[in-house]
Write an enzyme that holds these catalytic residues in place. Structure first.
Site, PDB file in Angstrom:
ATOM      1  N   ARG A   1       7.154  -6.972   1.681  1.00 52.21           N
ATOM      2  CA  ARG A   1       7.050  -7.203   3.117  1.00 52.21           C
ATOM      3  C   ARG A   1       5.587  -7.434   3.496  1.00 52.21           C
ATOM      4  O   ARG A   1       4.755  -6.550   3.266  1.00 52.21           O
ATOM      5  CB  ARG A   1       7.591  -6.001   3.906  1.00 52.21           C
ATOM      6  CG  ARG A   1       9.094  -5.778   3.762  1.00 52.21           C
ATOM      7  CD  ARG A   1       9.849  -6.866   4.515  1.00 52.21           C
ATOM      8  NE  ARG A   1      11.287  -6.657   4.510  1.00 52.21           N
ATOM      9  CZ  ARG A   1      12.118  -7.132   3.601  1.00 52.21           C
ATOM     10  NH1 ARG A   1      11.629  -7.815   2.575  1.00 52.21           N
ATOM     11  NH2 ARG A   1      13.426  -6.943   3.693  1.00 52.21           N
TER      12      ARG A   1
ATOM     13  N   THR B   1      16.269  -1.535  -4.549  1.00 49.21           N
ATOM     14  CA  THR B   1      15.198  -1.172  -3.617  1.00 49.21           C
ATOM     15  C   THR B   1      15.723  -0.571  -2.320  1.00 49.21           C
ATOM     16  O   THR B   1      14.949  -0.027  -1.532  1.00 49.21           O
ATOM     17  CB  THR B   1      14.319  -2.394  -3.293  1.00 49.21           C
ATOM     18  OG1 THR B   1      15.151  -3.482  -2.876  1.00 49.21           O
ATOM     19  CG2 THR B   1      13.504  -2.802  -4.493  1.00 49.21           C
TER      20      THR B   1
ATOM     21  N   LYS C   1      16.047 -17.937  -4.404  1.00 48.15           N
ATOM     22  CA  LYS C   1      16.986 -16.944  -4.937  1.00 48.15           C
ATOM     23  C   LYS C   1      18.322 -17.090  -4.229  1.00 48.15           C
ATOM     24  O   LYS C   1      18.393 -17.074  -3.003  1.00 48.15           O
ATOM     25  CB  LYS C   1      16.470 -15.516  -4.753  1.00 48.15           C
ATOM     26  CG  LYS C   1      17.402 -14.459  -5.361  1.00 48.15           C
ATOM     27  CD  LYS C   1      16.895 -13.046  -5.151  1.00 48.15           C
ATOM     28  CE  LYS C   1      17.314 -12.471  -3.827  1.00 48.15           C
ATOM     29  NZ  LYS C   1      18.775 -12.120  -3.777  1.00 48.15           N
TER      30      LYS C   1
ATOM     31  N   HIS D   1      27.907  -6.624 -13.960  1.00 52.21           N
ATOM     32  CA  HIS D   1      28.176  -5.240 -14.362  1.00 52.21           C
ATOM     33  C   HIS D   1      29.669  -5.137 -14.662  1.00 52.21           C
ATOM     34  O   HIS D   1      30.486  -4.985 -13.765  1.00 52.21           O
ATOM     35  CB  HIS D   1      27.784  -4.269 -13.250  1.00 52.21           C
ATOM     36  CG  HIS D   1      27.747  -2.843 -13.688  1.00 52.21           C
ATOM     37  ND1 HIS D   1      27.270  -1.832 -12.883  1.00 52.21           N
ATOM     38  CD2 HIS D   1      28.120  -2.238 -14.843  1.00 52.21           C
ATOM     39  CE1 HIS D   1      27.355  -0.677 -13.524  1.00 52.21           C
ATOM     40  NE2 HIS D   1      27.874  -0.898 -14.709  1.00 52.21           N
ATOM     41  N   ASP D   2      30.023  -5.230 -15.950  1.00 47.93           N
ATOM     42  CA  ASP D   2      31.423  -5.205 -16.368  1.00 47.93           C
ATOM     43  C   ASP D   2      31.432  -4.901 -17.869  1.00 47.93           C
ATOM     44  O   ASP D   2      30.388  -4.601 -18.448  1.00 47.93           O
ATOM     45  CB  ASP D   2      32.083  -6.560 -16.054  1.00 47.93           C
ATOM     46  CG  ASP D   2      33.587  -6.454 -15.839  1.00 47.93           C
ATOM     47  OD1 ASP D   2      34.228  -5.622 -16.512  1.00 47.93           O
ATOM     48  OD2 ASP D   2      34.134  -7.208 -15.017  1.00 47.93           O
ATOM     49  N   ILE D   3      32.569  -5.006 -18.490  1.00 50.51           N
ATOM     50  CA  ILE D   3      32.608  -4.811 -19.928  1.00 50.51           C
ATOM     51  C   ILE D   3      31.828  -5.941 -20.611  1.00 50.51           C
ATOM     52  O   ILE D   3      31.683  -7.036 -20.045  1.00 50.51           O
ATOM     53  CB  ILE D   3      34.066  -4.755 -20.444  1.00 50.51           C
ATOM     54  CG1 ILE D   3      34.790  -6.089 -20.189  1.00 50.51           C
ATOM     55  CG2 ILE D   3      34.818  -3.584 -19.810  1.00 50.51           C
ATOM     56  CD1 ILE D   3      36.162  -6.166 -20.827  1.00 50.51           C
ATOM     57  N   PRO D   4      31.300  -5.706 -21.800  1.00 47.53           N
ATOM     58  CA  PRO D   4      30.449  -6.717 -22.433  1.00 47.53           C
ATOM     59  C   PRO D   4      31.098  -8.100 -22.559  1.00 47.53           C
ATOM     60  O   PRO D   4      30.426  -9.118 -22.345  1.00 47.53           O
ATOM     61  CB  PRO D   4      30.149  -6.106 -23.807  1.00 47.53           C
ATOM     62  CG  PRO D   4      30.175  -4.630 -23.553  1.00 47.53           C
ATOM     63  CD  PRO D   4      31.287  -4.429 -22.561  1.00 47.53           C
TER      64      PRO D   4
ATOM     65  N   GLN E   1      15.354  -2.031   3.301  1.00 41.61           N
ATOM     66  CA  GLN E   1      14.582  -1.684   2.116  1.00 41.61           C
ATOM     67  C   GLN E   1      13.916  -0.327   2.294  1.00 41.61           C
ATOM     68  O   GLN E   1      13.398  -0.002   3.376  1.00 41.61           O
ATOM     69  CB  GLN E   1      13.500  -2.740   1.844  1.00 41.61           C
ATOM     70  CG  GLN E   1      14.036  -4.154   1.699  1.00 41.61           C
ATOM     71  CD  GLN E   1      14.791  -4.363   0.407  1.00 41.61           C
ATOM     72  OE1 GLN E   1      14.833  -3.482  -0.439  1.00 41.61           O
ATOM     73  NE2 GLN E   1      15.370  -5.526   0.239  1.00 41.61           N
TER      74      GLN E   1
ATOM     75  N   ASP F   1      21.104 -14.390  -8.556  1.00 41.29           N
ATOM     76  CA  ASP F   1      21.079 -12.920  -8.560  1.00 41.29           C
ATOM     77  C   ASP F   1      22.484 -12.375  -8.307  1.00 41.29           C
ATOM     78  O   ASP F   1      22.825 -11.972  -7.196  1.00 41.29           O
ATOM     79  CB  ASP F   1      20.106 -12.451  -7.477  1.00 41.29           C
ATOM     80  CG  ASP F   1      19.923 -10.949  -7.455  1.00 41.29           C
ATOM     81  OD1 ASP F   1      20.191 -10.303  -8.491  1.00 41.29           O
ATOM     82  OD2 ASP F   1      19.508 -10.422  -6.406  1.00 41.29           O
ATOM     83  N   LEU F   2      23.298 -12.323  -9.377  1.00 39.19           N
ATOM     84  CA  LEU F   2      24.680 -11.869  -9.256  1.00 39.19           C
ATOM     85  C   LEU F   2      24.890 -10.463  -9.816  1.00 39.19           C
ATOM     86  O   LEU F   2      25.987  -9.918  -9.708  1.00 39.19           O
ATOM     87  CB  LEU F   2      25.620 -12.860  -9.945  1.00 39.19           C
ATOM     88  CG  LEU F   2      25.581 -14.293  -9.388  1.00 39.19           C
ATOM     89  CD1 LEU F   2      26.591 -15.167 -10.117  1.00 39.19           C
ATOM     90  CD2 LEU F   2      25.834 -14.312  -7.883  1.00 39.19           C
ATOM     91  N   LYS F   3      23.888  -9.908 -10.447  1.00 44.14           N
ATOM     92  CA  LYS F   3      23.914  -8.505 -10.880  1.00 44.14           C
ATOM     93  C   LYS F   3      25.176  -8.160 -11.671  1.00 44.14           C
ATOM     94  O   LYS F   3      25.961  -7.287 -11.299  1.00 44.14           O
ATOM     95  CB  LYS F   3      23.782  -7.568  -9.674  1.00 44.14           C
ATOM     96  CG  LYS F   3      22.489  -7.741  -8.889  1.00 44.14           C
ATOM     97  CD  LYS F   3      22.424  -6.776  -7.717  1.00 44.14           C
ATOM     98  CE  LYS F   3      21.095  -6.842  -6.983  1.00 44.14           C
ATOM     99  NZ  LYS F   3      20.925  -8.125  -6.251  1.00 44.14           N
TER     100      LYS F   3
ATOM    101  N   GLY G   1      12.579 -12.548   1.420  1.00 39.78           N
ATOM    102  CA  GLY G   1      13.659 -13.203   2.135  1.00 39.78           C
ATOM    103  C   GLY G   1      13.380 -13.322   3.611  1.00 39.78           C
ATOM    104  O   GLY G   1      12.758 -14.279   4.079  1.00 39.78           O
ATOM    105  N   ARG G   2      13.818 -12.327   4.370  1.00 35.86           N
ATOM    106  CA  ARG G   2      13.791 -12.404   5.830  1.00 35.86           C
ATOM    107  C   ARG G   2      12.410 -12.653   6.437  1.00 35.86           C
ATOM    108  O   ARG G   2      12.318 -13.358   7.450  1.00 35.86           O
ATOM    109  CB  ARG G   2      14.438 -11.140   6.412  1.00 35.86           C
ATOM    110  CG  ARG G   2      15.951 -11.170   6.291  1.00 35.86           C
ATOM    111  CD  ARG G   2      16.586  -9.791   6.443  1.00 35.86           C
ATOM    112  NE  ARG G   2      16.383  -8.954   5.269  1.00 35.86           N
ATOM    113  CZ  ARG G   2      16.936  -7.757   5.102  1.00 35.86           C
ATOM    114  NH1 ARG G   2      17.715  -7.261   6.048  1.00 35.86           N
ATOM    115  NH2 ARG G   2      16.729  -7.065   4.007  1.00 35.86           N
TER     116      ARG G   2
END
Length: 241
Positions: free
Chosen positions: A188, A127, A36, A67-70, A197, A63-65, A217-218
């Site tokens: 975890r 999370t 990821k 979130h903006d106008i369409p 988390q 994983d850039l998530k 991840g960690r």
């Protein structure tokens, strides 16, 4: 068969710099299937970092998530998918037209490049958030209800699944059906530090609840022996299958 499935379910989050990310990729090559890439690494390195992992044989969760106008999200998803990424994220809070635009961008990239379409999954509730955190942004209802509402919105606008905490995985599976991607961060192994988390579970518990994939991840990347840490999670999933 069970071991191969377990390996395909673990997505190793490489929230480190390029040098360390590639070191970890070389350590995990032939063992892990997914990596990821989050905002920190991608914004520092750009599309070349996706190609570097693809060349090493990994599937890439970018994983850039969005979130903006369409219009912007459609273009962002198209560009991200064109890097070769296999899985993309978009915020469910962006509403139906934005979610549909992300899916359309991924389809356009596949048509232009001639490859398989990148999957698109929607973020429900991060999370790191709990009920007080949601209340601080005006969401007064139960956290599980908010996650379910956003998951249904994502389903109805063409996404392939959702990102949710392990605590919502069972409800998501019931809501979205057996084919949905249900990707759970906040995983975890027993005894591992929680970090930032709030809503967590062990790997086996998350899969038992309905998760299709686990983001870890960690507990792997911060371990003295990352490969041994990865293989321990594989072993847990196989034993509890």
């Amino acid at each position: 068969m069970l071991e191969a499935l377990a390996r395909d379910r673990i997505m190793v989050a490489l929230d480190v710099d390029r040098t360390r990310a590639l070191e970890l990729a070389d350590i995990l090559a032939g063992h892990a299937r997914w990596v990821k890439i989050g905002m920190t690494l991608y914004y520092a390195e750009g599309p070349s970092i996706v190609r570097a992992f693809k060349e090493r044989g990994f599937k890439v969760f970018l994983d850039l998530k969005f979130h903006d106008i369409p219009h912007q999200v459609r273009g962002a998803a198209r560009s991200a998918a064109a890097t070769g990424a296999d899985l993309l994220t978009v915020h469910g809070l962006g509403a139906g037209p934005m979610l549909a635009a992300a899916c359309e961008g991924a389809r356009e990239a596949a048509e232009a490049c001639g490859g398989e379409r990148a999957r698109v999954i929607a973020i429900t509730v991060l999370t790191s958030m709990d009920a007080p955190a949601l209340a601080s942004i005006g969401v007064a209802g139960p956290l599980a209800d908010e996650a379910a509402r956003l998951a249904a919105l994502a389903r109805d606008n063409g996404t392939d699944g959702v990102v949710c905490s392990p605590q919502e995985a069972q409800a998501m599976r019931q809501l979205l059906g057996e084919d949905a991607w249900i990707v759970t961060p906040g995983v975890r192994p027993a005894g591992a530090a929680l970090g930032d988390q709030s809503r967590v579970a062990t790997p086996a518990a998350a899969i038992a609840a309905g998760a299709s994939h686990l983001v870890v991840g960690r507990p792997i990347t911060g371990a003295d022996d990352p490969l041994a840490a990865f293989e321990a999670i594989v072993g847990e999933l196989v034993r509890d299958a």
